[in-house]
Design a protein around this motif. Structure first.
Motif, PDB file in Angstrom:
ATOM      1  N   GLN A 122     -42.177   5.929 -42.057  1.00  0.00           N
ATOM      2  CA  GLN A 122     -41.280   5.343 -41.310  1.00  0.00           C
ATOM      3  C   GLN A 122     -40.028   5.037 -42.062  1.00  0.00           C
ATOM      4  O   GLN A 122     -38.564   5.614 -41.688  1.00  0.00           O
ATOM      5  CB  GLN A 122     -41.475   4.344 -40.344  1.00  0.00           C
ATOM      6  N   SER A 157     -36.240   7.297 -41.868  1.00  0.00           N
ATOM      7  CA  SER A 157     -34.945   6.524 -41.892  1.00  0.00           C
ATOM      8  C   SER A 157     -33.825   6.966 -42.825  1.00  0.00           C
ATOM      9  O   SER A 157     -32.735   6.903 -42.654  1.00  0.00           O
ATOM     10  CB  SER A 157     -35.102   5.180 -41.398  1.00  0.00           C
ATOM     11  N   ASP A 211     -29.921   6.673 -43.231  1.00  0.00           N
ATOM     12  CA  ASP A 211     -29.531   5.321 -43.774  1.00  0.00           C
ATOM     13  C   ASP A 211     -29.736   4.949 -45.190  1.00  0.00           C
ATOM     14  O   ASP A 211     -29.263   4.122 -45.845  1.00  0.00           O
ATOM     15  CB  ASP A 211     -30.287   4.277 -43.020  1.00  0.00           C
ATOM     16  N   ALA A 249     -32.715   1.245 -43.292  1.00  0.00           N
ATOM     17  CA  ALA A 249     -33.971   2.123 -43.167  1.00  0.00           C
ATOM     18  C   ALA A 249     -35.152   1.278 -42.954  1.00  0.00           C
ATOM     19  O   ALA A 249     -36.200   1.405 -42.262  1.00  0.00           O
ATOM     20  CB  ALA A 249     -34.086   2.910 -44.317  1.00  0.00           C
ATOM     21  N   ALA A 285     -35.547  -0.437 -39.555  1.00  0.00           N
ATOM     22  CA  ALA A 285     -35.660   0.527 -38.670  1.00  0.00           C
ATOM     23  C   ALA A 285     -36.995   0.682 -38.417  1.00  0.00           C
ATOM     24  O   ALA A 285     -37.828   1.140 -37.660  1.00  0.00           O
ATOM     25  CB  ALA A 285     -34.688   1.811 -38.787  1.00  0.00           C
TER      26      ALA A 285
END
Length: 228
Positions: A23, A27, A31, A37, A40
């Protein structure tokens, strides 16, 4: 590994690193490999952001970036090992085993070319080069083990160094490859593997029966003082 909700709270910090890594990479396209990141990614998986930061302690000028990249690499390693744990690669020729493993890794990060570009830029910074080399060596070692390599002599090291170099060069081509189905990358990888196979064959012919007990000092000595 995909954990959500309450299960995330039960993970160790090492497990949380691996769970968050894909993940974070997603991100990072927008970012960069930044705290934003990480935040997020933590929000997406339902992890406590404060705990997520503990899983990626800030180190040096690049903060948490190199740790997040390392976790991303480790998550791909884990996916690869799980995918080929059944030993089915043993039915393939060695060059095809290596090509299959490298290609699996590329497909595992498909769509994340921008994240890869940003990661490679960070890895190339002088203070991060040692960590990047360790990452490449570790992944190459895992690939060779899955391919069935059990060498313990100098071949153990030379094979991993060569494969780490091939994989790094292939990543550099792949992230900029706009051809259909990445055919240019596929051709590049096939050429590099073919080159290594030719080198290994030539090396075997040169060393003959002594290739498994090769001594650099003895080899250099024979070059300097050839037998009559």
């Amino acid at each position: 590994m995909a954990e959500t909700g309450a299960a995330i709270a039960d993970l160790t910090l090492d497990e949380l690193r691996i769970a968050l890594a894909p993940q974070i990479a997603l991100s990072a396209m927008f970012d960069g490999w930044s705290e934003a990141a990480l935040e997020a990614a933590a929000q997406t998986l339902g992890a406590d952001f404060a705990v997520a930061k503990l899983a990626f302690p800030a180190k040096g000028l690049q903060g948490r970036a190199i740790g997040m990249i390392d976790a991303w690499v480790a998550s791909v390693d884990a996916r690869m090992e799980a995918e080929f744990a059944d030993g089915r690669l043993g039915n393939l020729p060695i060059r095809q085993r290596i090509a299959t493993l490298v290609w699996f890794r590329l497909e595992a990060i498909a769509g994340l070319e921008e994240s890869l570009s940003r990661a490679m830029a960070i890895q190339a910074m002088p203070m991060n080069v040692p960590a990047a080399l360790r990452q490449g060596w570790s992944s190459a070692d895992k690939m060779w083990r899955l391919a069935g390599d059990i060498s313990t002599d100098y071949n153990h090291y030379s094979k991993r160094a060569i494969l780490a170099s091939i994989y790094g060069a292939t990543l550099a081509i792949w992230k900029n490859d706009d051809s259909d189905d990445k055919v240019e990358t596929r051709a590049f990888l096939d050429r590099r593997i073919e080159g290594v196979m030719k080198f290994e064959k030539a090396k075997a012919q040169l060393l003959g029966r002594e290739r498994e007990h090769f001594s650099v000092a003895r080899f250099l000595g024979r070059l300097r003082y050839p037998q009559n």
